[in-house]
Write an enzyme that holds these catalytic residues in place. Structure first.
Site, PDB file in Angstrom:
ATOM      1  N   LYS A 102      23.997  53.242  46.185  1.00 27.40           N
ATOM      2  CA  LYS A 102      24.982  53.743  45.384  1.00 27.40           C
ATOM      3  C   LYS A 102      25.833  52.659  44.137  1.00 27.40           C
ATOM      4  O   LYS A 102      26.377  52.482  44.486  1.00 27.40           O
ATOM      5  CB  LYS A 102      26.442  55.076  45.658  1.00 27.40           C
ATOM      6  CG  LYS A 102      27.250  55.364  44.713  1.00 27.40           C
ATOM      7  CD  LYS A 102      28.807  55.236  45.490  1.00 27.40           C
ATOM      8  CE  LYS A 102      29.722  55.890  44.433  1.00 27.40           C
ATOM      9  NZ  LYS A 102      31.041  56.057  44.858  1.00 27.40           N
ATOM     10  N   GLY A 163      40.504  58.713  44.541  1.00 32.34           N
ATOM     11  CA  GLY A 163      41.764  58.355  44.748  1.00 32.34           C
ATOM     12  C   GLY A 163      42.906  59.600  44.924  1.00 32.34           C
ATOM     13  O   GLY A 163      43.685  59.775  45.146  1.00 32.34           O
ATOM     14  N   GLY A 190      37.737  62.548  43.070  1.00 33.38           N
ATOM     15  CA  GLY A 190      38.922  63.436  42.545  1.00 33.38           C
ATOM     16  C   GLY A 190      39.215  64.508  44.004  1.00 33.38           C
ATOM     17  O   GLY A 190      40.314  65.648  44.012  1.00 33.38           O
ATOM     18  N   ASN A 211      35.761  60.831  50.380  1.00 32.49           N
ATOM     19  CA  ASN A 211      36.726  58.854  51.567  1.00 32.49           C
ATOM     20  C   ASN A 211      37.779  59.212  51.886  1.00 32.49           C
ATOM     21  O   ASN A 211      38.800  59.969  53.122  1.00 32.49           O
ATOM     22  CB  ASN A 211      35.801  57.647  51.050  1.00 32.49           C
ATOM     23  CG  ASN A 211      36.800  56.887  51.916  1.00 32.49           C
ATOM     24  OD1 ASN A 211      36.546  57.480  53.055  1.00 32.49           O
ATOM     25  ND2 ASN A 211      37.787  55.865  50.934  1.00 32.49           N
ATOM     26  N   THR A 212      38.963  59.414  50.456  1.00 32.24           N
ATOM     27  CA  THR A 212      39.777  59.523  50.832  1.00 32.24           C
ATOM     28  C   THR A 212      40.644  61.035  50.763  1.00 32.24           C
ATOM     29  O   THR A 212      41.708  60.754  51.539  1.00 32.24           O
ATOM     30  CB  THR A 212      40.645  59.173  49.217  1.00 32.24           C
ATOM     31  OG1 THR A 212      40.155  57.770  48.505  1.00 32.24           O
ATOM     32  CG2 THR A 212      42.071  59.449  48.827  1.00 32.24           C
TER      33      THR A 212
END
Length: 260
Positions: A102, A163, A190, A211-212
């Site tokens: 990535k 995030g 987002g 992830n966040t």
């Protein structure tokens, strides 16, 4: 057999949810949240995570082994072309020739928006060097098409800043990118909660990377499970085809021919 697989670089995956591995409290929470998400592709920040380059320290591969998951080394924290390319080459060396990566080249430390010109340059170098590149970019349909034309195997536009948890801020750009693409389009960055994930999938995205939204939740393992269900529901809704929006309702059953 899954009749609706996600195809990335010629390989089929059952799950359309891709997850990160950073910022968890410990390796056990990382393992449990990843399992709850159902993700088969997991991203690894090579500059921040030990996958063997630091002997004697906890190794992520011990809890998320490559024979169970497809690792997606990423260039998180890279702000120029050279660092991004070097990071991908290091990942390939550490992972015995693994070529799926990535790419993200950031342009601003505050917003973490991508540096689009640097991303295009790095993508050209990596594709020429034999990498299968999944690329993070902004939600510009023209840039997304250019990255596809360079040879990226998937294009990953942001829905909002990394995030931020703001959700899908510009759905019409995302739709345009999808309509023009011949490679998978996955929202990256987002998403804040399950409804955001469902909306992204209802737009026609092939998948979502997050992830966040999971690790930052009060209960990351429960949120991972929620995101799994939301991605599945959103995909099914997209395939089913929603009803048209109308200013007002019409009767479910016609009144013509009724006896009064």
């Amino acid at each position: 057999m899954n009749k609706d697989p996600l195809i990335i670089a010629g390989k089929a995956y059952h799950s359309r949810l891709l997850t990160g591995t950073g910022k968890y409290k410990n390796t056990e929470e990382t393992r449990l949240a990843t399992e709850a998400s159902g993700a088969e592709i997991i991203t690894v920040a090579i500059r921040r995570t030990n996958i063997g380059q630091t002997p004697g320290e906890p190794n992520l591969l011990d809890i998320l082994p490559p024979n169970k998951y497809t690792l997606l080394p990423n260039t998180a924290g890279c702000y120029n072309v050279d660092d991004a390319v070097r990071t991908c080459r290091l990942a390939r060396e550490l992972l015995d020739g693994h070529d799926l990566v990535k790419l993200e080249v950031l342009g601003d430390e505050k917003t973490l928006f991508p540096d689009v010109t640097a991303t295009l340059e790095a993508a050209r170098i990596l594709v020429k060097d034999g990498f299968k590149v999944m690329v993070y970019t902004n939600d510009d349909p023209i840039i997304a098409k250019r990255l596809e034309e360079i040879g990226c195997v998937a294009v990953m536009p942001l829905a909002a800043p990394i995030g931020s948890g703001l959700g899908i801020r510009n759905p019409y750009n995302i739709i345009t990118i999808i309509e023009n693409a011949k490679v998978p389009i996955l929202v990256d960055a987002g998403v804040g909660t399950a409804s955001d994930a469902a909306i992204a999938m209802e737009l026609g995205c092939e998948g979502i990377l997050m992830n966040t939204a999971i690790v930052g939740a009060k209960n990351p393992i429960l949120m991972a499970s929620a995101m799994k269900k939301a991605v599945e529901a959103g995909r099914e809704a997209f395939l089913a085809g929603r009803i048209p929006r109308k200013r007002y309702a019409s009767a479910s059953s016609p009144i013509d021919g009724l006896f009064f």
